[in-house]
Design a protein around this motif. Structure first.
Motif, mmCIF file in Angstrom:
data_model
loop_
_atom_site.group_PDB
_atom_site.id
_atom_site.type_symbol
_atom_site.label_atom_id
_atom_site.label_comp_id
_atom_site.label_asym_id
_atom_site.label_seq_id
_atom_site.Cartn_x
_atom_site.Cartn_y
_atom_site.Cartn_z
ATOM 1 N N LEU A 9 0.806 -1.212 0.024
ATOM 2 C CA LEU A 9 0.017 0.101 0.023
ATOM 3 C C LEU A 9 0.805 1.345 -0.003
ATOM 4 C CD1 LEU A 9 -2.555 -1.067 2.645
ATOM 5 C CD2 LEU A 9 -2.820 -0.900 0.167
ATOM 6 N N ASP B 174 -1.413 -5.591 5.312
ATOM 7 C CA ASP B 174 -1.106 -4.423 5.311
ATOM 8 C C ASP B 174 -2.634 -3.500 5.707
ATOM 9 O OD1 ASP B 174 1.283 -4.846 4.166
ATOM 10 O OD2 ASP B 174 0.745 -4.474 1.938
ATOM 11 N N GLN B 175 -3.540 -3.915 5.250
ATOM 12 C CA GLN B 175 -4.885 -3.330 5.830
ATOM 13 C C GLN B 175 -5.066 -3.066 7.254
ATOM 14 O OE1 GLN B 175 -6.750 -1.736 3.609
ATOM 15 N NE2 GLN B 175 -5.940 -2.408 1.788
ATOM 16 N N GLU B 176 -4.732 -4.096 7.910
ATOM 17 C CA GLU B 176 -4.800 -3.952 9.502
ATOM 18 C C GLU B 176 -3.778 -3.399 9.906
ATOM 19 O OE1 GLU B 176 -4.531 -7.026 13.469
ATOM 20 O OE2 GLU B 176 -4.673 -7.840 11.233
ATOM 21 N N ALA C 250 -4.854 0.520 9.094
ATOM 22 C CA ALA C 250 -5.896 0.714 10.078
ATOM 23 C C ALA C 250 -5.549 1.237 11.502
ATOM 24 C CB ALA C 250 -6.920 -0.278 10.069
#
Length: 82
Positions: free
Chosen positions: A20, A54-56, A59
């Motif tokens: 990301l 990556d998303q966690e 966040a």
């Protein structure tokens, strides 16, 4: 407690390359400003954080989610502040 030599630190640097762009930018600033000053204890926690998807991870950095691991909090603050 692991001891992080220069080879281990290079591996950690490589692990900060993420999928990301937003995370790459945040981690790039953190690596430039704070990475060399981290203790071995902090590096061990950072390695655990880098294992997150990556998303966690993003966040948590953006404070859209809260971590259940109290060890992450001080390092997440450093990442956010970089």
């Amino acid at each position: 407690m692991p001891v992080f030599d220069e080879a281990a630190k290079r591996r950690i640097r490589y692990q900060t390359r993420r999928g990301l762009l937003e995370l790459d930018i945040v981690l790039g600033r953190f690596m430039d400003k704070e990475f060399q000053n981290l203790s071995d204890e902090e590096l061990a926690v950072f390695v655990d954080i880098l294992e997150l998807p990556d998303q966690e991870f993003l966040a948590l950095v953006n404070q859209k989610e809260e971590t259940t691991d109290a060890r992450f909090l001080p390092l997440l603050e450093k990442i956010r502040g970089a």
